[in-house]
Design a protein around this motif. Structure first.
Motif, PDB file in Angstrom:
ATOM      1  N   GLU A 137     -11.013  14.560   6.212  1.00  0.00           N
ATOM      2  CA  GLU A 137     -11.930  13.654   6.903  1.00  0.00           C
ATOM      3  C   GLU A 137     -11.191  12.649   7.794  1.00  0.00           C
ATOM      4  O   GLU A 137     -11.433  11.450   7.748  1.00  0.00           O
ATOM      5  CB  GLU A 137     -12.811  12.924   5.890  1.00  0.00           C
ATOM      6  N   ASN A 138     -10.271  13.168   8.596  1.00  0.00           N
ATOM      7  CA  ASN A 138      -9.535  12.358   9.582  1.00  0.00           C
ATOM      8  C   ASN A 138      -8.663  11.271   8.956  1.00  0.00           C
ATOM      9  O   ASN A 138      -8.381  10.246   9.573  1.00  0.00           O
ATOM     10  CB  ASN A 138     -10.499  11.713  10.589  1.00  0.00           C
ATOM     11  N   VAL A 139      -8.230  11.498   7.736  1.00  0.00           N
ATOM     12  CA  VAL A 139      -7.251  10.627   7.089  1.00  0.00           C
ATOM     13  C   VAL A 139      -6.129  11.516   6.553  1.00  0.00           C
ATOM     14  O   VAL A 139      -6.387  12.462   5.810  1.00  0.00           O
ATOM     15  CB  VAL A 139      -7.862   9.803   5.945  1.00  0.00           C
ATOM     16  N   THR A 140      -4.909  11.218   6.954  1.00  0.00           N
ATOM     17  CA  THR A 140      -3.759  11.995   6.503  1.00  0.00           C
ATOM     18  C   THR A 140      -2.973  11.178   5.482  1.00  0.00           C
ATOM     19  O   THR A 140      -2.612  10.022   5.735  1.00  0.00           O
ATOM     20  CB  THR A 140      -2.832  12.354   7.676  1.00  0.00           C
ATOM     21  N   HIS A 192      -6.877   8.224  11.195  1.00  0.00           N
ATOM     22  CA  HIS A 192      -7.262   8.612  12.555  1.00  0.00           C
ATOM     23  C   HIS A 192      -8.767   8.871  12.627  1.00  0.00           C
ATOM     24  O   HIS A 192      -9.247   9.689  13.414  1.00  0.00           O
ATOM     25  CB  HIS A 192      -6.444   9.818  13.056  1.00  0.00           C
ATOM     26  N   SER A 193      -9.496   8.131  11.754  1.00  0.00           N
ATOM     27  CA  SER A 193     -10.961   8.147  11.841  1.00  0.00           C
ATOM     28  C   SER A 193     -11.403   6.960  12.702  1.00  0.00           C
ATOM     29  O   SER A 193     -10.567   6.251  13.271  1.00  0.00           O
ATOM     30  CB  SER A 193     -11.572   8.051  10.436  1.00  0.00           C
ATOM     31  N   ASP A 194     -12.711   6.720  12.770  1.00  0.00           N
ATOM     32  CA  ASP A 194     -13.204   5.613  13.590  1.00  0.00           C
ATOM     33  C   ASP A 194     -13.697   4.431  12.735  1.00  0.00           C
ATOM     34  O   ASP A 194     -14.363   3.537  13.227  1.00  0.00           O
ATOM     35  CB  ASP A 194     -14.330   6.087  14.521  1.00  0.00           C
ATOM     36  N   THR A 195     -13.352   4.449  11.430  1.00  0.00           N
ATOM     37  CA  THR A 195     -13.751   3.339  10.556  1.00  0.00           C
ATOM     38  C   THR A 195     -12.559   2.882   9.716  1.00  0.00           C
ATOM     39  O   THR A 195     -11.677   3.696   9.386  1.00  0.00           O
ATOM     40  CB  THR A 195     -14.885   3.759   9.609  1.00  0.00           C
ATOM     41  N   PRO A 196     -12.513   1.602   9.355  1.00  0.00           N
ATOM     42  CA  PRO A 196     -11.420   1.120   8.484  1.00  0.00           C
ATOM     43  C   PRO A 196     -11.528   1.755   7.098  1.00  0.00           C
ATOM     44  O   PRO A 196     -12.606   2.148   6.653  1.00  0.00           O
ATOM     45  CB  PRO A 196     -11.651  -0.392   8.412  1.00  0.00           C
ATOM     46  N   LEU A 197     -10.402   1.852   6.424  1.00  0.00           N
ATOM     47  CA  LEU A 197     -10.401   2.364   5.057  1.00  0.00           C
ATOM     48  C   LEU A 197      -9.539   1.453   4.193  1.00  0.00           C
ATOM     49  O   LEU A 197      -8.680   0.720   4.683  1.00  0.00           O
ATOM     50  CB  LEU A 197      -9.914   3.809   5.004  1.00  0.00           C
ATOM     51  N   ASN A 241      -4.200  -2.744   0.994  1.00  0.00           N
ATOM     52  CA  ASN A 241      -4.217  -2.828   2.455  1.00  0.00           C
ATOM     53  C   ASN A 241      -5.506  -2.250   3.020  1.00  0.00           C
ATOM     54  O   ASN A 241      -5.997  -1.213   2.553  1.00  0.00           O
ATOM     55  CB  ASN A 241      -3.041  -2.042   3.056  1.00  0.00           C
ATOM     56  N   THR A 242      -6.027  -2.918   4.033  1.00  0.00           N
ATOM     57  CA  THR A 242      -7.075  -2.328   4.869  1.00  0.00           C
ATOM     58  C   THR A 242      -6.392  -1.659   6.054  1.00  0.00           C
ATOM     59  O   THR A 242      -5.611  -2.296   6.771  1.00  0.00           O
ATOM     60  CB  THR A 242      -8.060  -3.393   5.363  1.00  0.00           C
ATOM     61  N   ILE A 243      -6.654  -0.375   6.230  1.00  0.00           N
ATOM     62  CA  ILE A 243      -6.010   0.393   7.298  1.00  0.00           C
ATOM     63  C   ILE A 243      -7.052   0.651   8.379  1.00  0.00           C
ATOM     64  O   ILE A 243      -8.017   1.397   8.175  1.00  0.00           O
ATOM     65  CB  ILE A 243      -5.441   1.719   6.762  1.00  0.00           C
ATOM     66  N   HIS A 244      -6.845   0.037   9.522  1.00  0.00           N
ATOM     67  CA  HIS A 244      -7.808   0.150  10.618  1.00  0.00           C
ATOM     68  C   HIS A 244      -7.594   1.458  11.384  1.00  0.00           C
ATOM     69  O   HIS A 244      -6.534   2.092  11.274  1.00  0.00           O
ATOM     70  CB  HIS A 244      -7.669  -1.055  11.551  1.00  0.00           C
ATOM     71  N   PRO A 245      -8.588   1.903  12.155  1.00  0.00           N
ATOM     72  CA  PRO A 245      -8.448   3.132  12.939  1.00  0.00           C
ATOM     73  C   PRO A 245      -7.187   3.104  13.810  1.00  0.00           C
ATOM     74  O   PRO A 245      -6.899   2.100  14.467  1.00  0.00           O
ATOM     75  CB  PRO A 245      -9.719   3.138  13.800  1.00  0.00           C
ATOM     76  N   GLY A 246      -6.437   4.178  13.772  1.00  0.00           N
ATOM     77  CA  GLY A 246      -5.211   4.284  14.553  1.00  0.00           C
ATOM     78  C   GLY A 246      -3.996   3.672  13.883  1.00  0.00           C
ATOM     79  O   GLY A 246      -2.894   3.729  14.433  1.00  0.00           O
ATOM     80  N   GLU A 247      -4.160   3.085  12.702  1.00  0.00           N
ATOM     81  CA  GLU A 247      -3.044   2.460  11.996  1.00  0.00           C
ATOM     82  C   GLU A 247      -2.563   3.348  10.850  1.00  0.00           C
ATOM     83  O   GLU A 247      -3.271   4.232  10.377  1.00  0.00           O
ATOM     84  CB  GLU A 247      -3.444   1.093  11.433  1.00  0.00           C
ATOM     85  N   CYS A 248      -1.331   3.075  10.393  1.00  0.00           N
ATOM     86  CA  CYS A 248      -0.795   3.770   9.231  1.00  0.00           C
ATOM     87  C   CYS A 248       0.009   2.795   8.397  1.00  0.00           C
ATOM     88  O   CYS A 248       0.455   1.740   8.894  1.00  0.00           O
ATOM     89  CB  CYS A 248       0.064   4.973   9.628  1.00  0.00           C
ATOM     90  N   ILE A 249       0.190   3.113   7.137  1.00  0.00           N
ATOM     91  CA  ILE A 249       1.072   2.340   6.260  1.00  0.00           C
ATOM     92  C   ILE A 249       2.035   3.299   5.586  1.00  0.00           C
ATOM     93  O   ILE A 249       1.725   4.474   5.363  1.00  0.00           O
ATOM     94  CB  ILE A 249       0.298   1.526   5.199  1.00  0.00           C
ATOM     95  N   VAL A 250       3.231   2.793   5.260  1.00  0.00           N
ATOM     96  CA  VAL A 250       4.230   3.568   4.542  1.00  0.00           C
ATOM     97  C   VAL A 250       4.853   2.653   3.494  1.00  0.00           C
ATOM     98  O   VAL A 250       5.190   1.504   3.785  1.00  0.00           O
ATOM     99  CB  VAL A 250       5.333   4.105   5.477  1.00  0.00           C
ATOM    100  N   VAL A 288      -8.270   7.202  -1.578  1.00  0.00           N
ATOM    101  CA  VAL A 288      -8.424   6.426  -0.344  1.00  0.00           C
ATOM    102  C   VAL A 288      -9.905   6.441  -0.001  1.00  0.00           C
ATOM    103  O   VAL A 288     -10.459   7.502   0.301  1.00  0.00           O
ATOM    104  CB  VAL A 288      -7.597   7.020   0.813  1.00  0.00           C
ATOM    105  N   ASN A 289     -10.528   5.266  -0.084  1.00  0.00           N
ATOM    106  CA  ASN A 289     -11.987   5.182  -0.013  1.00  0.00           C
ATOM    107  C   ASN A 289     -12.582   6.056  -1.120  1.00  0.00           C
ATOM    108  O   ASN A 289     -12.284   5.868  -2.280  1.00  0.00           O
ATOM    109  CB  ASN A 289     -12.505   5.547   1.373  1.00  0.00           C
ATOM    110  N   ASP A 290     -13.388   7.043  -0.789  1.00  0.00           N
ATOM    111  CA  ASP A 290     -14.027   7.870  -1.820  1.00  0.00           C
ATOM    112  C   ASP A 290     -13.379   9.242  -1.961  1.00  0.00           C
ATOM    113  O   ASP A 290     -13.911  10.122  -2.640  1.00  0.00           O
ATOM    114  CB  ASP A 290     -15.515   8.043  -1.506  1.00  0.00           C
ATOM    115  N   VAL A 291     -12.231   9.425  -1.337  1.00  0.00           N
ATOM    116  CA  VAL A 291     -11.544  10.720  -1.383  1.00  0.00           C
ATOM    117  C   VAL A 291     -10.262  10.573  -2.208  1.00  0.00           C
ATOM    118  O   VAL A 291      -9.516   9.611  -2.038  1.00  0.00           O
ATOM    119  CB  VAL A 291     -11.211  11.218   0.040  1.00  0.00           C
TER     120      VAL A 291
END
Length: 236
Positions: free
Chosen positions: A47-50, A74-79, A196-205, A224-227
């Motif tokens: 679902e557009n989250v790697t 790489h979705s259009d909503t924060p997670l 962390n809140t990860i906004h669209p287009g952002e990543c954390i490591v 991550v969210n419901d997945v």
């Protein structure tokens, strides 16, 4: 100062992060793999989250598995990533399944502080004992009785200035060691995954430590969210 450095080096040697990479368990066709500087990473895209992970065996205040985690939105909503929700299980050679302790940053910092407190207490006792004896010295003199037999006289001397200087050195060594331990805790906190809140287009490591036990396949679950993303690692 040399004693303080020696004690710290021994402490760091016991917790040295000498790592050993762990192989994947190739039983999931949804997982993709790649090597980064010779280290194997596993990735799962839902679902557009790697989410990606790699795994090491390390010695860091005990034997640990260390999971490095990459999350790219790489979705259009924060997670939301919540490290308290990360879990791990371990399959044993006997076919049992064990739940492993996954340390949050707060939990691992508490573990580090507890170990450092014991190390500091032992070092403080040793240094204080040495400093307390520094002001004392013993001299021996031999005299002869009228019948020609020798006997030895033992005399103890106390030098208040030498004792003061030794205590000053001991206090400085303890303070130096305390500062070095504090710096080490701060270094360990950098990169340890937190909420962390990860906004669209952002990543954390970042990474998390897992208490190591003997087994065959370790499965790490990363919600991550419901997945829930799951990754298998061969830890034999």
């Amino acid at each position: 100062m040399k004693k303080a450095n020696l004690i710290l080096l021994l402490l760091l040697w016991s917790i040295a992060c000498h790592s050993q990479a762990i192989d994947e368990a190739a039983n999931d066709t949804t997982i993709t793999t790649e090597y980064n500087d010779g280290v194997l990473w596993l990735y799962e895209d839902i679902e557009n989250v790697t989410v990606g992970t790699t795994c090491y065996k390390i010695k860091d205040y005990g034997k640990q598995y260390q999971i490095h985690i990459y999350i790219y939105n790489h979705s259009d909503t924060p997670l939301l990533f919540d490290p308290t929700k990360v879990s791990a299980s371990l399959a044993t050679k006997t076919g049992d399944t064990l739940q492993l302790q996954v340390y949050t940053n707060e939990m691992f910092q508490k573990k580090v502080r507890r170990s450092q407190t014991w190390a500091m207490a032992l070092y403080g006792f040793s240094t204080g004992l040495s400093a307390g004896m520094a002001g004392y010295s013993t001299s021996y003199s031999t005299t002869y009785s009228p019948n020609g037999l020798p006997y030895t006289t033992v005399t103890q001397h106390y030098d208040a200035n030498a004792a003061f200087q030794a205590n000053m050195v001991a206090s400085h060594q303890i303070q130096t060691l305390g500062n070095m331990m504090k710096n080490e805790r701060e270094v360990k906190e950098q990169g340890y995954l937190k909420m962390n809140t990860i906004h669209p287009g952002e990543c954390i490591v970042g990474y998390m430590n897992i208490k190591r036990k003997k087994g065959t396949i370790m499965t790490v679950f990363i919600p991550v969210n419901d997945v829930v993303y799951s990754f298998d690692w061969d830890v034999r």
